[in-house]
Motif scaffolding. Structure first.
Motif, PDB file in Angstrom:
ATOM      1  N   TYR A 160      31.025  33.939  40.599  1.00  4.76           N
ATOM      2  CA  TYR A 160      32.076  32.925  40.518  1.00  4.76           C
ATOM      3  C   TYR A 160      32.014  32.218  39.169  1.00  4.76           C
ATOM      4  CZ  TYR A 160      34.909  28.836  41.537  1.00  4.76           C
ATOM      5  OH  TYR A 160      35.873  27.859  41.486  1.00  4.76           O
ATOM      6  N   ASP A 161      30.790  31.954  38.721  1.00  6.51           N
ATOM      7  CA  ASP A 161      30.578  31.365  37.390  1.00  6.51           C
ATOM      8  C   ASP A 161      29.344  32.022  36.783  1.00  6.51           C
ATOM      9  OD1 ASP A 161      28.606  30.253  38.937  1.00  6.51           O
ATOM     10  OD2 ASP A 161      29.448  28.238  38.932  1.00  6.51           O
ATOM     11  N   SER A 162      28.932  31.543  35.632  1.00  8.24           N
ATOM     12  CA  SER A 162      27.822  32.187  34.924  1.00  8.24           C
ATOM     13  C   SER A 162      26.487  31.901  35.607  1.00  8.24           C
ATOM     14  CB  SER A 162      27.770  31.710  33.470  1.00  8.24           C
ATOM     15  OG  SER A 162      27.608  30.304  33.428  1.00  8.24           O
ATOM     16  N   LYS A 164      22.781  30.677  35.925  1.00  4.20           N
ATOM     17  CA  LYS A 164      22.034  29.577  35.324  1.00  4.20           C
ATOM     18  C   LYS A 164      20.541  29.766  35.575  1.00  4.20           C
ATOM     19  CE  LYS A 164      25.786  26.234  35.886  1.00  4.20           C
ATOM     20  NZ  LYS A 164      26.228  25.001  36.576  1.00  4.20           N
ATOM     21  N   ALA A 225      23.253  31.291  40.835  1.00 13.82           N
ATOM     22  CA  ALA A 225      24.665  31.586  40.550  1.00 13.82           C
ATOM     23  C   ALA A 225      25.448  31.614  41.853  1.00 13.82           C
ATOM     24  CB  ALA A 225      24.817  32.905  39.817  1.00 13.82           C
ATOM     25  N   LYS A 226      26.699  31.175  41.769  1.00 14.84           N
ATOM     26  CA  LYS A 226      27.581  31.235  42.924  1.00 14.84           C
ATOM     27  C   LYS A 226      28.296  32.587  42.925  1.00 14.84           C
ATOM     28  CE  LYS A 226      31.254  28.703  45.288  1.00 14.84           C
ATOM     29  NZ  LYS A 226      32.208  27.576  45.217  1.00 14.84           N
ATOM     30  N   ASN A 264      38.488  35.310  41.489  1.00 16.33           N
ATOM     31  CA  ASN A 264      37.880  35.001  42.781  1.00 16.33           C
ATOM     32  C   ASN A 264      38.949  34.578  43.780  1.00 16.33           C
ATOM     33  OD1 ASN A 264      35.580  34.007  40.615  1.00 16.33           O
ATOM     34  ND2 ASN A 264      34.740  35.046  42.392  1.00 16.33           N
ATOM     35  N   ASP A 267      40.092  31.007  43.848  1.00 14.82           N
ATOM     36  CA  ASP A 267      40.877  30.519  42.706  1.00 14.82           C
ATOM     37  C   ASP A 267      42.232  31.204  42.582  1.00 14.82           C
ATOM     38  OD1 ASP A 267      38.774  28.872  41.904  1.00 14.82           O
ATOM     39  OD2 ASP A 267      37.850  30.471  40.725  1.00 14.82           O
ATOM     40  N   LYS A 302      40.346  30.451  32.476  1.00 10.50           N
ATOM     41  CA  LYS A 302      38.924  30.782  32.574  1.00 10.50           C
ATOM     42  C   LYS A 302      38.576  31.422  33.910  1.00 10.50           C
ATOM     43  CE  LYS A 302      37.238  27.252  29.371  1.00 10.50           C
ATOM     44  NZ  LYS A 302      36.385  26.041  29.227  1.00 10.50           N
ATOM     45  N   LYS A 303      39.406  31.161  34.911  1.00  9.20           N
ATOM     46  CA  LYS A 303      39.115  31.684  36.246  1.00  9.20           C
ATOM     47  C   LYS A 303      39.387  33.181  36.372  1.00  9.20           C
ATOM     48  CE  LYS A 303      39.967  27.186  38.326  1.00  9.20           C
ATOM     49  NZ  LYS A 303      40.845  26.372  39.195  1.00  9.20           N
ATOM     50  N   LYS A 305      38.593  36.884  35.667  1.00 12.33           N
ATOM     51  CA  LYS A 305      37.363  37.598  35.336  1.00 12.33           C
ATOM     52  C   LYS A 305      37.618  38.782  34.399  1.00 12.33           C
ATOM     53  CE  LYS A 305      35.006  34.906  37.994  1.00 12.33           C
ATOM     54  NZ  LYS A 305      34.162  33.861  37.384  1.00 12.33           N
TER      55      LYS A 305
END
Length: 320
Positions: A160-162, A164, A225-226, A264, A267, A302-303, A305
């Motif tokens: 879903y995001d980067s 971490k 990460a999600k 996703n 989103d 940004k959403k 992919k």
């Protein structure tokens, strides 16, 4: 019948003789052992070396003596006990003497050894009797953690995001020359397959041979990460001309192109055609004298992919 009874008594008598012999042998062996252990012997015992009171800004360099040997004289009883319970000799680094700028030496006196031995043990010789130490400057700094993780996702899932890393930096301590050369710290190499839920795992930090002298503030970090389901969408986006010289007009064929994208599921409904721009740059055909434009993505949310533009050749008609 009478012969059978005689045979039984013979066996019992024989057994008594054997038992008596064993008892006699054991008692004799114990007496012999006690006599031997009460005698005086000369032998060598090994002792561990432990370095204490090293200041925070210093570090021991190279390899140090970790075991010393002491030739001692004492009774067998004390020798046996001393060998069974190995002693540790403490070397107080606040009391070492300087040999030169980077080196120090510590002389092992009999008193230093004697306090770690049992009473009535005479020290004849200590080897080595002098410990040579090399002290360096201890340094600490903060460096980023770089992950070496690879993921494959179950069909229909993606990040879903980067990813971490927590903490994203750690403190490392050690010899100044090693610390100065160390810019980052890497995690172990790991591959995780078939992911269909959020990532939350512990990862070890790598320490190769050249980094063994370093101390890390932590030996593990977390990778977080999600993960979400993703889907594919399609939108029609109008083309826009850029860098067209003044006095020129141009018509594009077609005027719109389709963009196919993945996002996703959570989103997807928030993404619209207004979030994209697709450009035809006049400078591209001016430089190459091409007879068509290749559309380029100007902006995207940004959403999104991944994406692709459906039509890769845009014909045009230009007028001055």
């Amino acid at each position: 019948m009478i012969k059978g009874i005689k045979s039984v008594f013979a066996e019992l008598y024989k057994g008594r003789k054997i038992n008596t012999f064993l008892i006699f042998f054991i008692v004799s062996f114990m007496i012999w052992t006690l006599i031997k252990l009460s005698n005086t012997y000369t032998d060598t015992i090994k002792m561990n070396v432990e370095y204490t009171n090293l200041s925070d800004d210093k570090i021991l360099l190279g390899s140090q003596e970790n075991i010393i040997e002491a030739q001692v004289k004492t009774t067998g009883f004390r020798m046996l006990r001393q060998k069974f319970f190995k002693s540790t000799v403490e070397v107080d680094l606040k009391k070492v003497n300087k040999l030169k700028a980077a080196e120090t030496f510590y002389v092992l006196t009999d008193n230093t050894i004697d306090k770690h031995l049992y009473r009535e043990i005479e020290i004849l010789k200590v080897s080595p009797d002098t410990l040579f130490l090399k002290l360096g400057k201890n340094k600490t700094k903060e460096v980023p953690v770089i992950h070496q993780l690879a993921f494959t996702f179950e069909n229909g899932y993606n990040l879903y995001d980067s990813l971490k890393i927590e903490p994203k930096t750690i403190k490392i301590s050690g010899p100044e020359d090693v610390i100065d050369a160390q810019k980052v710290v890497y995690t172990e190499i790991k591959q995780i397959e078939g992911i269909n839920k959020d990532i939350n795992l512990e990862v070890k930090l790598l320490k190769n041979d050249s980094l063994k002298r370093l101390t890390y503030s932590t030996s593990k970090v977390k990778a977080i990460a999600k993960v979400d389901k993703f889907t594919e969408g399609k939108l029609s986006i109008p083309l826009r001309i850029v860098n067209l010289p003044s006095g020129y007009s141009i018509k594009l064929f077609p005027k719109e192109v389709n963009i196919i994208f993945t996002a996703n599921v959570s989103d997807f409904n928030e993404i619209s055609a207004n979030d994209f721009s697709i450009l035809c740059d006049y400078k591209d055909i001016e430089k190459t004298n091409a007879s068509f434009f290749i559309p380029k993505l100007g902006k995207r949310p940004k959403k999104v992919k991944s994406y692709r533009i459906d039509n890769q050749k845009i014909n045009f008609l230009i007028k001055k």
